[in-house]
Design an enzyme around this catalytic site. Structure first.
Site, mmCIF file in Angstrom:
data_model
loop_
_atom_site.group_PDB
_atom_site.id
_atom_site.type_symbol
_atom_site.label_atom_id
_atom_site.label_comp_id
_atom_site.label_asym_id
_atom_site.label_seq_id
_atom_site.Cartn_x
_atom_site.Cartn_y
_atom_site.Cartn_z
ATOM 1 N N HIS A 63 -6.807 3.095 2.234
ATOM 2 C CA HIS A 63 -5.381 2.959 2.479
ATOM 3 C C HIS A 63 -4.663 4.020 1.652
ATOM 4 O O HIS A 63 -5.083 4.352 0.540
ATOM 5 C CB HIS A 63 -4.889 1.557 2.129
ATOM 6 C CG HIS A 63 -5.164 0.556 3.209
ATOM 7 N ND1 HIS A 63 -5.332 -0.796 2.967
ATOM 8 C CD2 HIS A 63 -5.298 0.710 4.561
ATOM 9 C CE1 HIS A 63 -5.559 -1.429 4.108
ATOM 10 N NE2 HIS A 63 -5.546 -0.541 5.080
ATOM 11 N N ASP A 65 -2.034 4.402 -0.232
ATOM 12 C CA ASP A 65 -1.574 4.261 -1.615
ATOM 13 C C ASP A 65 -2.712 4.321 -2.614
ATOM 14 O O ASP A 65 -2.473 4.327 -3.829
ATOM 15 C CB ASP A 65 -0.757 2.977 -1.795
ATOM 16 C CG ASP A 65 -1.473 1.726 -1.311
ATOM 17 O OD1 ASP A 65 -2.187 1.801 -0.306
ATOM 18 O OD2 ASP A 65 -1.306 0.657 -1.943
ATOM 19 N N ASP A 206 -6.977 -4.537 -4.166
ATOM 20 C CA ASP A 206 -6.816 -4.898 -2.759
ATOM 21 C C ASP A 206 -7.923 -5.803 -2.216
ATOM 22 O O ASP A 206 -8.842 -5.355 -1.522
ATOM 23 C CB ASP A 206 -6.696 -3.629 -1.909
ATOM 24 C CG ASP A 206 -5.362 -2.942 -2.133
ATOM 25 O OD1 ASP A 206 -4.842 -3.026 -3.254
ATOM 26 O OD2 ASP A 206 -4.837 -2.336 -1.195
#
Length: 309
Positions: A63, A65, A206
């Site tokens: 992802h 970020d 995450d």
């Protein structure tokens, strides 16, 4: 030197006060850069971190970020003439994405970047620092967390060494060989030393709660863990594959963590201390609510319990 340099603490969207992710772990001669999000190269400048400090890049997943800073960091390695190899660990399923990030624009590549994709959980690297371990996490895309495990060793006791007549180069021989002869007497290593537990660092980003989270956090001296949401939004955390601050605190408490570092905060929350309060309901140890361009020391080694009767 063992410390965490926090470069960014935001999640999907950076804010005026929080950059995308980025964490550099200084561990003796190693510099492990975890999840460099967009803007990491500039954050390194603010934090006084040189590209030459980096020996490994560890990506949890792809992802943006957590990885959009890779192009700038990789190019900076060559621009600054970094001479040592830099190893890049990332989920093997995202090899195509890493290739795009690595060659995102034209530059003269002179630094040596060694790709070491992670296909399965387990030990992914070994060296003087100990073992680097990857564990699978629970997120909508494949994600891995990382754990640095220093082997247990022994601490030499100067008073006992003097009593036993072990001096100078003989001290190193005793450490290496386990026993030596001094003045006609055999001296064993346990006589002149005491156990020293290896230190542990864990990086968990995450993920929902899963076995991998607890395996990574087990007995960590320093745990860096996402706490994207507060408990009021626990349903959103589960839906999008994240943790709440309360869950992070529970993990730290159950796993015997010494220092807990909360990070990866959703931009929806204006008050960071709320994360400390929620985690503190479960975890009674030291809690750091991470902020950009800050440093978090790895806790000093704790004394081994006495074996005296």
């Amino acid at each position: 030197m063992r410390e965490l340099v926090v470069l960014g603490t935001g999640s999907q969207v950076p804010t005026r006060t929080r950059n995308h992710n980025g964490y550099l772990l200084r561990w003796d001669g190693e510099g492990l850069l975890f999840d460099p999000g967009e803007g990491t190269q500039r954050q390194m400048l603010f934090a006084g971190v040189a590209a030459s400090s980096i020996t490994r890049i560890c990506l949890s997943h792809f992802h943006g970020d957590h990885c959009l800073g890779v192009p700038g960091v990789v190019q900076r390695l060559s621009l600054d003439g970094v001479r040592h190899p830099v190893v890049a660990h990332y989920p093997a399923s995202g090899a195509e994405y890493f290739a795009r990030l690595r060659h995102a624009s034209v530059f003269h590549e002179t630094a040596e970047l060694v790709e070491s994709p992670v296909a399965e959980p387990g030990v992914i690297a070994q060296g003087p620092f100990g073992q680097l371990v990857a564990r699978r996490l629970s997120h909508p895309v494949e994600s891995f967390g990382y754990q640095l495990v220093e082997p247990d060793s022994r601490r030499m006791l100067p008073e006992r060494l003097a009593e036993l007549g072990v001096r100078g180069p003989a001290v190193g021989r005793l450490q290496r060989e386990g026993s030596i002869e001094v003045d006609g007497r055999r001296v064993e290593l346990p006589e002149a030393s005491e156990p020293r537990r290896g230190q542990r660092f864990a990086f968990v980003m995450d993920t929902r709660l899963c076995d991998g989270v607890f395996e990574l956090a087990d007995r960590a001296d320093l745990l860096v863990i996402e706490s994207t949401f507060l408990s009021a939004d626990a349903a959103l955390a589960t839906e999008y594959g994240h943790l709440t601050a309360a869950q992070a605190g529970r993990v730290a408490a159950e796993c015997g963590v010494r220092k807990l570092v909360l990070s990866h905060f959703s931009q929806r929350y204006a008050e960071p201390e709320a994360f400390r309060a929620e985690a503190g309901e479960f975890f009674g140890g030291e809690i750091v609510v991470a902020s950009d361009i800050s440093r978090v020391p790895v806790p000093a080694r704790r004394p081994e319990p006495s074996t005296a009767g």
